[in-house]
Design a protein around this motif. Structure first.
Motif, PDB file in Angstrom:
ATOM      1  N   ALA A  33       3.309  13.599   4.226  1.00  0.00           N
ATOM      2  CA  ALA A  33       2.263  12.573   4.201  1.00  0.00           C
ATOM      3  C   ALA A  33       1.079  13.019   3.345  1.00  0.00           C
ATOM      4  O   ALA A  33       0.497  12.212   2.615  1.00  0.00           O
ATOM      5  CB  ALA A  33       1.806  12.249   5.625  1.00  0.00           C
ATOM      6  N   SER A  34       0.755  14.290   3.409  1.00  0.00           N
ATOM      7  CA  SER A  34      -0.362  14.812   2.605  1.00  0.00           C
ATOM      8  C   SER A  34      -0.061  14.714   1.113  1.00  0.00           C
ATOM      9  O   SER A  34      -0.920  14.320   0.320  1.00  0.00           O
ATOM     10  CB  SER A  34      -0.648  16.270   2.960  1.00  0.00           C
ATOM     11  OG  SER A  34      -1.099  16.374   4.276  1.00  0.00           O
ATOM     12  N   MET A  37      -0.257  11.171   0.062  1.00  0.00           N
ATOM     13  CA  MET A  37      -1.663  10.777  -0.070  1.00  0.00           C
ATOM     14  C   MET A  37      -2.244  11.291  -1.386  1.00  0.00           C
ATOM     15  O   MET A  37      -2.929  10.554  -2.105  1.00  0.00           O
ATOM     16  CB  MET A  37      -2.477  11.300   1.116  1.00  0.00           C
ATOM     17  CG  MET A  37      -3.974  11.062   0.987  1.00  0.00           C
ATOM     18  SD  MET A  37      -4.427   9.321   0.836  1.00  0.00           S
ATOM     19  CE  MET A  37      -4.320   8.820   2.522  1.00  0.00           C
ATOM     20  N   TYR A  81       6.581  12.229  -5.767  1.00  0.00           N
ATOM     21  CA  TYR A  81       5.845  11.031  -5.351  1.00  0.00           C
ATOM     22  C   TYR A  81       5.145  10.369  -6.539  1.00  0.00           C
ATOM     23  O   TYR A  81       5.129   9.149  -6.648  1.00  0.00           O
ATOM     24  CB  TYR A  81       4.834  11.364  -4.253  1.00  0.00           C
ATOM     25  CG  TYR A  81       5.463  11.699  -2.915  1.00  0.00           C
ATOM     26  CD1 TYR A  81       6.558  11.006  -2.416  1.00  0.00           C
ATOM     27  CD2 TYR A  81       4.941  12.716  -2.132  1.00  0.00           C
ATOM     28  CE1 TYR A  81       7.120  11.309  -1.185  1.00  0.00           C
ATOM     29  CE2 TYR A  81       5.495  13.033  -0.896  1.00  0.00           C
ATOM     30  CZ  TYR A  81       6.585  12.324  -0.429  1.00  0.00           C
ATOM     31  OH  TYR A  81       7.127  12.620   0.791  1.00  0.00           O
ATOM     32  N   LEU A  97       3.186   4.768   1.381  1.00  0.00           N
ATOM     33  CA  LEU A  97       2.457   4.365   2.587  1.00  0.00           C
ATOM     34  C   LEU A  97       3.361   4.473   3.820  1.00  0.00           C
ATOM     35  O   LEU A  97       2.891   4.832   4.905  1.00  0.00           O
ATOM     36  CB  LEU A  97       1.888   2.956   2.443  1.00  0.00           C
ATOM     37  CG  LEU A  97       0.706   2.837   1.483  1.00  0.00           C
ATOM     38  CD1 LEU A  97       0.365   1.372   1.214  1.00  0.00           C
ATOM     39  CD2 LEU A  97      -0.519   3.581   2.019  1.00  0.00           C
ATOM     40  N   GLU A  99       5.689   6.727   4.126  1.00  0.00           N
ATOM     41  CA  GLU A  99       5.729   8.180   4.367  1.00  0.00           C
ATOM     42  C   GLU A  99       4.482   8.621   5.133  1.00  0.00           C
ATOM     43  O   GLU A  99       4.566   9.385   6.092  1.00  0.00           O
ATOM     44  CB  GLU A  99       5.834   8.928   3.031  1.00  0.00           C
ATOM     45  CG  GLU A  99       6.180  10.376   3.170  1.00  0.00           C
ATOM     46  CD  GLU A  99       7.581  10.605   3.724  1.00  0.00           C
ATOM     47  OE1 GLU A  99       7.691  11.400   4.676  1.00  0.00           O
ATOM     48  OE2 GLU A  99       8.544  10.003   3.242  1.00  0.00           O
ATOM     49  N   ILE A 100       3.343   8.121   4.727  1.00  0.00           N
ATOM     50  CA  ILE A 100       2.085   8.437   5.407  1.00  0.00           C
ATOM     51  C   ILE A 100       2.121   7.909   6.844  1.00  0.00           C
ATOM     52  O   ILE A 100       1.675   8.581   7.780  1.00  0.00           O
ATOM     53  CB  ILE A 100       0.886   7.871   4.622  1.00  0.00           C
ATOM     54  CG1 ILE A 100       0.722   8.652   3.307  1.00  0.00           C
ATOM     55  CG2 ILE A 100      -0.397   7.911   5.447  1.00  0.00           C
ATOM     56  CD1 ILE A 100      -0.216   8.020   2.306  1.00  0.00           C
ATOM     57  N   ALA A 110      -2.721  12.455  11.408  1.00  0.00           N
ATOM     58  CA  ALA A 110      -3.079  11.212  10.716  1.00  0.00           C
ATOM     59  C   ALA A 110      -4.485  11.299  10.142  1.00  0.00           C
ATOM     60  O   ALA A 110      -4.711  10.960   8.972  1.00  0.00           O
ATOM     61  CB  ALA A 110      -2.955  10.030  11.678  1.00  0.00           C
ATOM     62  N   VAL A 113      -4.611  13.695   7.155  1.00  0.00           N
ATOM     63  CA  VAL A 113      -4.066  13.127   5.916  1.00  0.00           C
ATOM     64  C   VAL A 113      -5.122  12.259   5.228  1.00  0.00           C
ATOM     65  O   VAL A 113      -5.314  12.342   4.017  1.00  0.00           O
ATOM     66  CB  VAL A 113      -2.767  12.332   6.198  1.00  0.00           C
ATOM     67  CG1 VAL A 113      -2.366  11.490   4.998  1.00  0.00           C
ATOM     68  CG2 VAL A 113      -1.650  13.281   6.590  1.00  0.00           C
ATOM     69  N   GLY A 117      -7.047  12.875   1.553  1.00  0.00           N
ATOM     70  CA  GLY A 117      -7.198  11.856   0.511  1.00  0.00           C
ATOM     71  C   GLY A 117      -8.635  11.730   0.045  1.00  0.00           C
ATOM     72  O   GLY A 117      -8.902  11.620  -1.154  1.00  0.00           O
ATOM     73  N   ALA A 138      -4.004   3.563   3.435  1.00  0.00           N
ATOM     74  CA  ALA A 138      -3.401   4.650   4.203  1.00  0.00           C
ATOM     75  C   ALA A 138      -3.952   4.663   5.636  1.00  0.00           C
ATOM     76  O   ALA A 138      -3.200   4.916   6.584  1.00  0.00           O
ATOM     77  CB  ALA A 138      -3.645   5.988   3.519  1.00  0.00           C
ATOM     78  N   VAL A 142      -1.716   4.317   9.303  1.00  0.00           N
ATOM     79  CA  VAL A 142      -1.722   5.231  10.453  1.00  0.00           C
ATOM     80  C   VAL A 142      -2.575   4.697  11.600  1.00  0.00           C
ATOM     81  O   VAL A 142      -2.916   5.431  12.533  1.00  0.00           O
ATOM     82  CB  VAL A 142      -2.164   6.664  10.051  1.00  0.00           C
ATOM     83  CG1 VAL A 142      -1.143   7.297   9.123  1.00  0.00           C
ATOM     84  CG2 VAL A 142      -3.555   6.681   9.435  1.00  0.00           C
TER      85      VAL A 142
END
Length: 151
Positions: A33-34, A37, A81, A97, A99-100, A110, A113, A117, A138, A142
């Motif tokens: 997720a990071s 982002m 990505y 999104l 994936e996040i 969450a 992440v 961003g 994002a 979440v």
């Protein structure tokens, strides 16, 4: 100049918060997720030039929290990505999104992440409207109100 100082202080505060939670941020879902982002922020305007890609890659490898993971693995995921986004931005954004959104059930991850961003977007001193927009999206992925981060 006051806006730049406020932005810089906010990014420093978020980075300090991330570092204080470093031991809680070791899952594969957080890693993925990071990187999603970071790619979204880098490509927020619809493209990623080589200089921007290099700048974000450098920020990733120097981020204390992301040192929980091998740098070459992070770089590979980030590049994958970015490739998704540059191939078809709209479709790639939906995929990233999603994936996040996989960290939605883990509030600490969450929030982290989203903070990553903001830190990445703020690093050049100009957290522009396109970058803010993808971070807002994002947040919604979440289930965190964007207003929690003044977005």
């Amino acid at each position: 100049m006051a806006i730049w100082n406020r932005l810089r202080e906010s990014a420093k505060t978020m980075q300090a918060q991330l570092e204080s939670r470093k031991n809680d941020l070791k899952s594969g879902a957080f890693r993925d997720a990071s990187m999603a982002m970071c790619a979204l922020v880098a490509a927020a305007d619809g493209s990623v030039d080589p200089a921007e890609r290099q700048r974000v890659a450098s920020l990733i490898t120097s981020n204390e929290v992301l040192r929980n993971f091998p740098a070459d693995d992070l770089q590979r995921r980030f590049n994958d990505y970015v490739t998704k986004l540059t191939g078809d931005f709209a479709l790639g954004k939906v995929s990233l999104l999603q994936e996040i959104g996989k960290v939605k059930s883990k509030p600490v991850e969450a929030r982290a992440v989203i903070q990553i961003g903001i830190v990445i977007g703020s690093a050049d001193g100009d957290f522009d409207q396109n970058e803010k927009a993808v971070v807002r999206e994002a947040c919604l992925a979440v289930d965190i109100p964007p207003s929690d981060f003044e977005l």
